[in-house]
Write a protein that holds these residues in place. Sequence first.
Motif, mmCIF file in Angstrom:
data_model
loop_
_atom_site.group_PDB
_atom_site.id
_atom_site.type_symbol
_atom_site.label_atom_id
_atom_site.label_comp_id
_atom_site.label_asym_id
_atom_site.label_seq_id
_atom_site.Cartn_x
_atom_site.Cartn_y
_atom_site.Cartn_z
ATOM 1 N N ASN A 94 86.588 76.955 117.994
ATOM 2 C CA ASN A 94 86.430 75.504 117.960
ATOM 3 C C ASN A 94 86.083 75.076 116.536
ATOM 4 O O ASN A 94 84.965 75.252 116.079
ATOM 5 N N GLY A 95 87.072 74.552 115.825
ATOM 6 C CA GLY A 95 86.844 74.117 114.452
ATOM 7 C C GLY A 95 87.194 75.192 113.439
ATOM 8 O O GLY A 95 87.544 76.315 113.778
ATOM 9 N N ASP A 159 91.117 76.331 113.477
ATOM 10 C CA ASP A 159 90.817 75.758 114.785
ATOM 11 C C ASP A 159 91.817 76.263 115.819
ATOM 12 O O ASP A 159 93.012 76.431 115.535
#
Length: 204
Positions: A94-95, A159
């Motif tokens: 995530n990211g 991501d």
Amino acid sequence: MSGSFPSSPEPSSINIKSNQTTMVSVSISGRRQARQLQNQRWSMTVSFPPMTRASFAPIFAFITAQRGRKESFTYTPPIIDDSLGTETGSVLVNGVHAVGDTTIAMDAFAGDGDGRFKAGDFIKFASHDKVYMVVADVQASSNASTVTIEPPLLTALADNSVVTYDNVAFTVHLTNDVQEFGAVSADKDGNVLYQFELDVEETL
């Protein structure tokens, strides 16, 4: 890279080691200073039970094709092919995460609660050869969590990179240019049995 190590026969034992170079200096007063290089790598000693020639020949042919320490290949240790955690989903990063990060935000967990990953689980990220270890149990909430790993990231993460946590393949190379085997005994039918052991180290 030169292929994947044969999955059978399974080894009788695997010794996995974490290698980390630490530069330490101690002054006359006893003051200690330590600095680590970013080069942690896993190594393994893989030992096989006595094998018939039919079982042994494909293994030694594969090892010979590596040309000593020249080539690298993938190996999935059967003793850690299943993670300790309860996770079953397609977990994603995530990211964006930078080189040196040790806390990685992840989402798309299949459920919430404790033990999605467990300390000691090995993980790998899409398009990365390096294998990392989860060093703290992971609790997910809203199908997301922050996972603490070691060593620090060697390569930046994008991501939505896929996280592999089962059947993690290590990219390794032989640690010796000389590979040998020996006949150790015979089975009840008189077939010669061969003994073999190899040492490998993670390729960074």
